[in-house]
Design a protein around this motif. Structure first.
Motif, PDB file in Angstrom:
ATOM      1  N   ASP A  18     -18.367  20.300  33.398  1.00  0.00           N
ATOM      2  CA  ASP A  18     -19.349  19.466  34.129  1.00  0.00           C
ATOM      3  C   ASP A  18     -19.537  18.116  33.441  1.00  0.00           C
ATOM      4  OD1 ASP A  18     -22.501  20.880  32.827  1.00  0.00           O
ATOM      5  OD2 ASP A  18     -20.694  20.155  31.833  1.00  0.00           O
ATOM      6  N   GLY A  19     -18.673  17.837  32.464  1.00  0.00           N
ATOM      7  CA  GLY A  19     -18.788  16.552  31.781  1.00  0.00           C
ATOM      8  C   GLY A  19     -19.863  16.544  30.707  1.00  0.00           C
ATOM      9  N   ASN A  20     -20.535  17.709  30.527  1.00  0.00           N
ATOM     10  CA  ASN A  20     -21.569  17.826  29.488  1.00  0.00           C
ATOM     11  C   ASN A  20     -21.165  18.823  28.400  1.00  0.00           C
ATOM     12  OD1 ASN A  20     -23.524  16.091  30.827  1.00  0.00           O
ATOM     13  ND2 ASN A  20     -23.709  17.748  32.334  1.00  0.00           N
ATOM     14  N   VAL A  75     -29.759  11.571  29.281  1.00  0.00           N
ATOM     15  CA  VAL A  75     -28.406  11.515  28.716  1.00  0.00           C
ATOM     16  C   VAL A  75     -28.403  10.750  27.390  1.00  0.00           C
ATOM     17  CG1 VAL A  75     -26.059  10.630  29.089  1.00  0.00           C
ATOM     18  CG2 VAL A  75     -27.304  11.692  30.974  1.00  0.00           C
ATOM     19  N   ASP A  76     -29.161   9.650  27.321  1.00  0.00           N
ATOM     20  CA  ASP A  76     -29.190   8.878  26.065  1.00  0.00           C
ATOM     21  C   ASP A  76     -29.701   9.732  24.905  1.00  0.00           C
ATOM     22  OD1 ASP A  76     -30.069   5.614  27.470  1.00  0.00           O
ATOM     23  OD2 ASP A  76     -28.136   6.638  27.155  1.00  0.00           O
ATOM     24  N   GLU A 135     -16.992  12.230  24.371  1.00  0.00           N
ATOM     25  CA  GLU A 135     -17.337  11.284  25.451  1.00  0.00           C
ATOM     26  C   GLU A 135     -18.858  11.313  25.638  1.00  0.00           C
ATOM     27  OE1 GLU A 135     -15.832  12.708  29.219  1.00  0.00           O
ATOM     28  OE2 GLU A 135     -16.274  14.803  28.730  1.00  0.00           O
ATOM     29  N   ARG A 136     -19.355  10.319  26.341  1.00  0.00           N
ATOM     30  CA  ARG A 136     -20.782  10.302  26.672  1.00  0.00           C
ATOM     31  C   ARG A 136     -21.012  11.407  27.702  1.00  0.00           C
ATOM     32  NH1 ARG A 136     -25.407   7.260  27.259  1.00  0.00           N
ATOM     33  NH2 ARG A 136     -26.300   7.170  29.385  1.00  0.00           N
ATOM     34  N   PRO A 137     -22.011  12.292  27.480  1.00  0.00           N
ATOM     35  CA  PRO A 137     -22.216  13.368  28.457  1.00  0.00           C
ATOM     36  C   PRO A 137     -22.487  12.793  29.851  1.00  0.00           C
ATOM     37  CG  PRO A 137     -23.950  13.350  26.781  1.00  0.00           C
ATOM     38  CD  PRO A 137     -22.933  12.359  26.358  1.00  0.00           C
ATOM     39  N   ALA A 138     -22.010  13.511  30.863  1.00  0.00           N
ATOM     40  CA  ALA A 138     -22.116  12.997  32.241  1.00  0.00           C
ATOM     41  C   ALA A 138     -23.538  13.078  32.765  1.00  0.00           C
ATOM     42  CB  ALA A 138     -21.179  13.792  33.143  1.00  0.00           C
TER      43      ALA A 138
END
Ligand code: HGY
Ligand code: MN
Ligand code: MN
Length: 399
Positions: free
Chosen positions: A57-59, A146-147, A166-169
């Motif tokens: 899920d990008g997280n 997210v930040d 990566e930066r979490p989605a």
């Protein structure tokens, strides 16, 4: 041993050595570290063997799909791989292993779902590396910014975003909207099922709970040359607060634990400049929990005045009272003819419960101990858990 218990044991033995500390016998499976990355690769291999495509899920959480990932109305099950330091083997992984075996049971019975069945592995459920529990499910549901999540750092200063690569989605309402229900199977973290002489239970609720960071600031100085009367020693305020938390919890029939402490400079011959203690507080009712935390805060502040130290208090995470979906829990209780239990333990199911119909199954733990190498479950009871989960998935996804 039944065939299912043997198949459980076979899968279980594949995981048993991963991240296990030889000295304590407990597990060091911190999110996105080598042991947990191995387990994620194992997850993908199990899914591949079953023809279940795996999506992230990008997280950092993984989802293996039996059915069309875009179809919607999916039934999600699964749990987490990560552990507390020297934690038990079952807390988390049992829900994932049982989910794959439940898929096998349905297929062996010739059952084909009419809506997708999904096995999930949520990242950082324990919060043992980055400090916020259920980080993966909080990101998926948008319950953490997210930040803030990206910037959480482990003891070595590595951020969650760096560990993730990566930066979490962040929130994914489209993905969340494709789930119709979530059922998490988990080892019981208590002895109720032993007393009830039952292998499986359905969860009714999760106590409200949270984590509060107490920073005590004093004056660092020499242990040998500083008179006792001249000290502003934050260790005193910390020690008093630990005792106060214990007393205030007992007075309220609540739970308070201070099990993690950081001392600066943490030298035998230096009065600390700063002591940080983390309070894990839980209670059956929100008002009791808030009363407990406020009482501890007031006692700590009063003692700080006496010690000439200063207190800053930060709420690091909070989970409200979770009442599982009454209709779903009742349906599963009837289906399984199983007892119903509340729990003081937090779970990803506790986060998702605010977003979709959610239920939990507990599997008997003969020691009742958890977050410790002493956590246990028998193969027979784990097989009973798989059978129960398969029946639930058949009920929810195959009719
Ligand atoms: O702390 C808990 O209750 C859970 O095990 N994360
Ligand atoms: Mn746990
Ligand atoms: Mn858990």
């Amino acid at each position: 041993m039944t065939d299912l218990a043997a198949r459980f044991r076979q899968l279980w033995d594949e995981l048993a050595p991963v991240g296990r500390d030889e000295r304590s016998g407990g597990y060091l499976r911190y999110a996105l570290t080598e042991p947990e990355l191995w387990l994620r690769a194992w997850f993908r291999e199990q899914a591949d063997r079953r023809g279940m495509p795996v999506h992230s899920d990008g997280n950092g959480s993984l989802f293996a799909w039996w059915g069309d990932p875009l179809a919607g109305d999916a039934v999600l099950t699964g749990s987490h791989f990560d552990s507390v330091p020297h934690g038990g083997a079952y807390d988390g992984p049992l829900g994932i292993v049982s989910a794959f075996l439940a898929v096998d049971e349905l297929r062996a019975a010739g059952v084909t779902p009419v809506r997708p069945v999904v096995v999930g592995a949520f990242v950082e459920e324990e919060g043992a590396r980055f400090g916020v529990p259920c980080l993966g499910s909080r990101l998926l549901t948008g319950e953490i910014a997210v930040d803030r999540a990206a910037g959480l750092r482990d003891a070595a200063g590595v951020s969650f975003a760096e560990a993730l690569g990566e930066r979490p989605a962040g929130a994914d309402p489209a993905l969340l909207g494709r789930f119709a229900a979530f059922v998490e199977l988990h080892v019981e973290q208590g002895r109720a099922l032993v007393e009830l002489a039952a292998p499986v239970a359905v969860a009714s609720a999760i106590w409200p709970h949270g984590r509060w960071r107490f920073d005590f600031h004093g004056e660092g100085n020499h242990a040998g040359t500083t008179r006792m009367a001249d000290r502003r020693d934050p260790m005193l305020t910390y020690a008093f607060t630990v005792l106060a938390a214990n007393k205030e919890a007992r007075l309220r029939d609540a739970h308070a634990t201070v099990a993690r402490v950081a001392v600066e400079p943490n030298a035998t011959n230096a009065i600390p400049a700063k002591v940080t203690g983390w309070l894990d507080a839980r209670a059956a009712e929100p008002a009791t929990l808030h009363g407990l935390v406020e009482a501890v805060r007031a006692k700590a502040a009063e003692r700080a005045r006496r010690d000439g130290t200063e207190l800053t208090l930060t709420e690091e995470s909070a989970t409200p009272l979770v009442g599982f979906d009454g209709g779903l829990a009742k349906r599963l209780t009837t289906l399984l003819d199983a007892p119903v239990l509340p729990t003081g333990a937090g779970h990803d199911a506790g986060v998702l419960a605010a977003h979709l119909p959610t239920a939990m199954l507990f599997v008997r733990n003969p020691t009742g101990v958890s977050h410790s190498p002493a956590e246990s479950a028998t193969d027979a009871d784990c097989a009973a858990g798989v059978t129960a989960l398969a029946r639930v998935l058949e009920e929810l996804a195959c009719r």
